[in-house]
Design an enzyme around this catalytic site. Sequence first.
Site, short mmCIF file in Angstrom:
data_model
loop_
_atom_site.label_atom_id
_atom_site.label_comp_id
_atom_site.label_asym_id
_atom_site.label_seq_id
_atom_site.Cartn_x
_atom_site.Cartn_y
_atom_site.Cartn_z
N ASP A 52 -1.61 7.88 -0.19
CA ASP A 52 -0.14 7.98 -0.27
C ASP A 52 0.41 8.57 1.03
O ASP A 52 1.63 8.61 1.22
CB ASP A 52 0.27 8.85 -1.46
CG ASP A 52 0.31 8.05 -2.76
OD1 ASP A 52 0.30 6.81 -2.69
OD2 ASP A 52 0.35 8.68 -3.84
N ASP B 137 -2.51 0.46 -10.33
CA ASP B 137 -2.48 1.89 -9.99
C ASP B 137 -3.12 2.72 -11.10
O ASP B 137 -3.32 2.24 -12.22
CB ASP B 137 -1.01 2.30 -9.78
CG ASP B 137 -0.87 3.46 -8.81
OD1 ASP B 137 -1.86 4.18 -8.57
OD2 ASP B 137 0.25 3.66 -8.29
#
Length: 729
Positions: free
Chosen positions: A547, A477
């Site tokens: 997301d 990430d």
Amino acid sequence: MITVDKQNRVFSLHTQGTTYQMKADRHNVLLHTYYGPRADGDLSYLIRYADRACAPNPDEAGLDRTYSLDTLPQEYSSCGVGDFRLPSIEFELPSGSHSASLRYTGYELREGKYGLDGLPAFRGTAEDAQTLVLFLEDAAAQVCVELYYGVFERYDLITRAVRVVNQSSAPVHLLQCASMCLDFLRSDLDLITFNGCHMMERCPDRAPLRSGVQGVGSVRGTSSHQHNPFVVLCDRGANEDYGVCYGAVLLYSGNFQAVAERSQYDNSRLVMGVNPYQFRWTLEPGEVFNAPEAALVCAPCGLGQMSRQFHRAIREHLIRDPLQGQRRPVLINNWEATYFKFNADKLVEIAETAAPLGIELFVMDDGWFGMRDDDNQGLGDWQVNTDKLPGGLDALVPRLQALGMRFGIWIEPEMVNENSSLYREHPDWALKIPERAPARCRNQLVLDFSRPEVRQYIYGQIKSVLSGADVSYVKWDMNRSLTDVCSAVLPPERQGEVYHRYVLGVYEMLEWLRQDFPHILIEGCAGGGGRFDAGMLYYTPQIWCSDNTDAIDRLRIQYGTSFCYPVSTMGAHVSVVPNEGNGRITPMETRGVVAMAGTFGYEMDLSAASETDKKIIQRQTAFFKARYDLIQQGDYYRLSDPFQDGPYTAWEHVSANRREALVSLVTGGTHAAPSFLTLRLKGLEPDAVYRVNGGEECYSGSTLMAAGYPLPQLWGDYQSLQLYLKAEA
Ligand code: GLA
């Protein structure tokens, strides 16, 4: 096939359906003569000469006022010497002047595809690809500029890269070095870019080319949520099935620009590469600068064809999938299920429900290390938090494996919180401008990945975690943009290198990870889809798309993403309703249909799922696994545009031999008194007879494509439908 007409110095790159051509002219200027559907011969007849006012003439042209760099189509544009359009390259000469002027000096043909040191690139053997190198020289700067072309005939794909070699005995300063320049002798083109924000990435935006400069880029240090390093120029009337379309993608994950210019005589130019913003690179004598690779597809028959060519080329020649030839696992991720609040028992509880439903990989997301109880602390301390996970991974992983699940783990190597042991020990390892307090974002700072010792230290920490357990998957990430870009170890005159060195550092560490753990599947992520680009795909075969896990928003995000990137790259999960991003309620079936148009997984507390939902999940995983190759390797057809607010969004996967197809459809908000709708399919074998969902219904391919399939009326909001078509023997 690459052909060289030595006498006329014409270089033609032929693919199955297209031709790209250049010519070194009488003044050794490399002209771009043509790019488009296949054509033959010397196409320089297309270039016309005229005495245009205010168009400068280079010294070699003497009194010939019809010869101007400003009006001729250039293969790689110069700077400050008579072409006022977008430059491709710019040097700072010892005099302090900014310019570049290139002349052709020679060429080289090579079998196979060239590679690029430390940078992502399409791969190809002599059977797949050929390479052409054109050598240019800037005599004043004493620099050699090598233009690389990789030709993948079967994919209508042409890759490009640029190598700059300082041949002088003094340093050369590079202020810009684009990966490609593409001139057109026309300007009646539309420009499509893919834009958005966190939670709504890669939404297409299409507009006719206007006069002047227009384009997109990023100065965030990542390719960004806001603009993607992929753009399309196409015929004004082009649609999914019609019109010439040019797609250009940059294999780069940092600051980029993709700018188009429509110039005075209705010509146009596209320049793409590393963003010149704060870029200044010093080349010592003999040193080389490699510009990242760009890749072009020209599709004579529409946007759909262009996308399918990119999909195939990316799947077969860019991605290095550790599971090549095997099915990637259906996963469950605990992020939206628990956020930071979990312990080993909670994870195992979720896994215990997931395993019998056909889910194969458990991904432990953020929160497992250091003092990471929320997103204000702990980044940089890559040691297992044994309060949450007593006995560490040694204890947790076997419990998951006993359930028949593999184990995956989340990391964010590029970041540090000030509240961490790492930062307390090495405050100078974060990017910071000495004269300023740094901007925080998610309360974290960015580690200076341009520094080898920083990368080595972080890699060492992560390597010891990965070596100590049986890890099958890593989610890498990256949750903030770069600001305060200044490296504590570079001298002032070299600070213009930090953005690019940072990206090279990320690539290097990803490569270490791949070398040391060749079996680990890496999924890229950057606050969702903030670094979804072809550069990352070389290291991380799948990337978390967004997301935003709401199925209806995802229709748009995945639609936009599909213009360049294949289904097998798009991380997509089913999550709970009401959706945590927008409160929308969609049926479980619909959420599954949308997520299985990506890599497919779940991101919810399954231990709290209803029995009905569990049954649906079990059906979904079985359905997906049975059609894995069709969905992940098949040809992808967009059947509608979710931005048009029509009654449904539909897409189709068709197997390579066209004997199988899967049509998926999701409706929008419902209305009373609906119309009767018919869906026309694509890509089928006209003469084959297809059975629908194994039932009684059969239609020929030509009927389904011409007359269409009669859609049933679906009751309620956001319903879904899947048609599995199988050709009768
Ligand atoms: C980012 C990712 C999420 C999740 C969180 C964890 O936002 O996109 O999927 O991993 O970080 O902090």
